[in-house]
Design an enzyme around this catalytic site. Sequence first.
Site, PDB file in Angstrom:
ATOM      1  N   CYS A  20     -66.213 -80.816 -29.053  1.00  0.00           N
ATOM      2  CA  CYS A  20     -66.203 -80.486 -27.631  1.00  0.00           C
ATOM      3  C   CYS A  20     -64.847 -80.831 -27.021  1.00  0.00           C
ATOM      4  CB  CYS A  20     -67.308 -81.238 -26.890  1.00  0.00           C
ATOM      5  SG  CYS A  20     -67.040 -83.023 -26.834  1.00  0.00           S
ATOM      6  N   CYS A  23     -63.537 -84.346 -27.411  1.00  0.00           N
ATOM      7  CA  CYS A  23     -62.875 -84.606 -28.692  1.00  0.00           C
ATOM      8  C   CYS A  23     -61.406 -84.200 -28.609  1.00  0.00           C
ATOM      9  CB  CYS A  23     -63.555 -83.818 -29.819  1.00  0.00           C
ATOM     10  SG  CYS A  23     -65.321 -84.125 -29.998  1.00  0.00           S
ATOM     11  N   ASP A 440     -35.474 -51.239 -17.633  1.00  0.00           N
ATOM     12  CA  ASP A 440     -34.193 -50.731 -18.101  1.00  0.00           C
ATOM     13  C   ASP A 440     -34.421 -49.286 -18.548  1.00  0.00           C
ATOM     14  OD1 ASP A 440     -31.474 -50.815 -19.099  1.00  0.00           O
ATOM     15  OD2 ASP A 440     -32.379 -50.874 -21.091  1.00  0.00           O
ATOM     16  N   ASP A 645     -34.605 -54.275 -23.763  1.00  0.00           N
ATOM     17  CA  ASP A 645     -34.597 -54.237 -25.224  1.00  0.00           C
ATOM     18  C   ASP A 645     -34.508 -55.621 -25.851  1.00  0.00           C
ATOM     19  OD1 ASP A 645     -31.983 -55.020 -24.890  1.00  0.00           O
ATOM     20  OD2 ASP A 645     -31.111 -53.107 -25.494  1.00  0.00           O
ATOM     21  N   ASP A 649     -30.386 -57.068 -22.333  1.00  0.00           N
ATOM     22  CA  ASP A 649     -31.033 -57.458 -21.084  1.00  0.00           C
ATOM     23  C   ASP A 649     -31.520 -58.903 -21.118  1.00  0.00           C
ATOM     24  OD1 ASP A 649     -30.915 -54.782 -19.895  1.00  0.00           O
ATOM     25  OD2 ASP A 649     -32.341 -54.241 -21.455  1.00  0.00           O
TER      26      ASP A 649
END
Length: 750
Positions: A20, A23, A440, A645, A649
């Site tokens: 859970c 834990c 772009d 790309d 950029d």
Amino acid sequence: MTAETTDTREVQLDISGMSCASCVGRVEKQLEKIDGVEASVNLPLNQAFIKVPSGLEDQILVDAVSKAGYDAVIHGQDQPQSAATDEAESDLEESNVDDAPGAAELKPRLIISAILTVPLFLISMFTAFQFPHWGWVAMVLSLPVTFWGGWPFHRGAVKAARHGGSTMDTLVSIGVTAAWVYSTVELLLDPGMTHMAGSHDHSLYYETAGVVTTFLLLGRYLEARAKNRASEALRSLLNLAATKATVVRDGQEVIIDAADLHVGEEFIVRPGEKIATDGFVVSGHSAIDTSLITGESVPVEVSEHDTVTGATINTSGRLVVKATRTGADTTLAQMGQLVSRAQSEKAPIARLADRISAVFVPIVLLIAAVTLIGWLIAGDPATAFRAAVTVLIIACPCALGLATPVGLLAGTGRASQLGILISGPQVLEDSRGVDTVVLDKTGTVTKGEMAVSNAQTMNGHQSHDVLGAAAAVELGSEHPIAQAIVEAGRQLGELSEVTEFESTAGGGVIGTVTMHGTKHRVAAGRSTFITQQVGELTDTQHQALADAEAAGATAIWVVINGEVAGIISLQDQIKDTSAPAIAELKDLGITPILLTGDNASVARQVAAEVGIDPENVFAGVRPEDKVDKVQELQAAGKTVAMVGDGINDAPALAQADLGIAMGSGTDVAREAADITVMGSSLTQVSQSLQLSRKTLSIIRTNLFWAFAYNTAGIPIAAFGLLNPMFAGAAMAASSVLVVLNSLRLTRFGR
């Protein structure tokens, strides 16, 4: 560790025994007690993703997990022979969700418990099934269910208690054990309590212990199966890799394991075979099915010197490929690593759940104690016991612990199948508020490849001759525009030979071309170069150039024997998917903006074709100025996603609230974008935003119902208005529903 120590490395641990969110919190807390350690533990994957100082030994991490009460091994570490054999057998069985890790242990316990619980429930609840001294039979039936069937819960509770903690297992273990022990004490004190069939005068809760244990086993078993389904996307991704490769050694073709390939080694790929690893084509021509990696269905043509990606499929010709990356360096391995890391990290929304779960169990224990004492004071011991047990059972925070990680697991796994890599859960939060997408142009909206769109003739020349002459003289140039003209010329027929060739950098080319048996002096280039050949252009010629550029084209003049022969127009081809993708972005309430270094005419033309409004077009923007534009939009209150790309950029991608890198998987997989689109389709950008939003929505729904369930259930149980059996069924059902809700993401886009 000193402040100056900055070198870190990443360690992945496989952890067993967690059940859970409590834990998870305990393991993270214990690991982060070590100086310089940052830990993120994932419950569905049973893994910890840890950043540690480079000099820290792995064993220290394993020991820390052990102190928290759980077992850990370094991911991928060699194990003793018997353990390795068991693990191999487990791997073989993983294709069957019934035998998934966790489910394999729970399945026999569930089956036996269910077989024993059915008669236990019937004789305890319905007088028609009762007989003299049925209470002793109920005790015998419930004993293996409570202690053997419920052993996973008791084991977890004992481990937690040994280290001074408590978990969901603590609540379950105390609840069912208390029910069984209380009933046994009552029966021993009054052995004749059930001497008559049909008697209601008893205080036995054996059916509560049995039914609750069985329901919780069912819930946990279904969770294990469902979590395995959620992680199948990642496992199927990693299983895409080719297992064999054909290499040439000593003049003979030899089949070897793909894992034994080395960088620089050449291997053969026949039609229908998977490419064994990343590399480039040494010889051959074929179409490669890259859909497994990029999510795009159209095969990609490759020939000599083109790069290829491991796990993609050769559909036609025979290829000889030289390996450039192997093992963990391959695109597929990096994709798997990115997906696994995204699933192991935590979204901010998950941190909230973890903080609440860390204190939840102690508070529930306190509420149960107060409930017990309150009803005892009220003089109703039976209700006191039943209400306290019900509080323990209904409050189990299992659904809360599963709400975020299972949603993240399913969402990022589905994204990987679509060729979309989400770098981490923070992206889900970031994508929610995106209202502006900056695109772009070249390579994103368009293909980034020039092609001839028109050949306008002048002074009586034929278009066939103009294009053929230009293609012949451009054959000696490596410029992309020249290559596009050559490609168009070749479609008309064989190109003529060129002599006396000259090239001017950034200007144009000139040479002697033989056409129709006669030598002609041909020049091709931009206006500044052409005026050196023919002098000033006429008004008509200037107008023709302006018309071509207004149409969004790049114009190249062609001069034959000192006379202007025509204008060849070239345009970057718009991707077929761009217009539909931009329409989808608008439907999401997102404003698309086109940002390009091209001239305004080209930008406007492209924007009009794909559906971007003219006021959202910015042309003539240099790469270094794209960051300024993103900052300007952010200053105006916009939440900006930048799509580029991933290379030119990069600064703008980093500045944006959400960076989305596009391009080939080989180059982009290592980029630090928030989202990496392995293909080149803009549709995947809209898909990634839709999927991110859908995943976050699913997680929020999960958390809401998990919180609401616990919040509403505890007071109802405390007031004695809820039967412990129904509480057990409801708790198990809530966990299963959270997982099933998350699995809806695996159907996204289908």
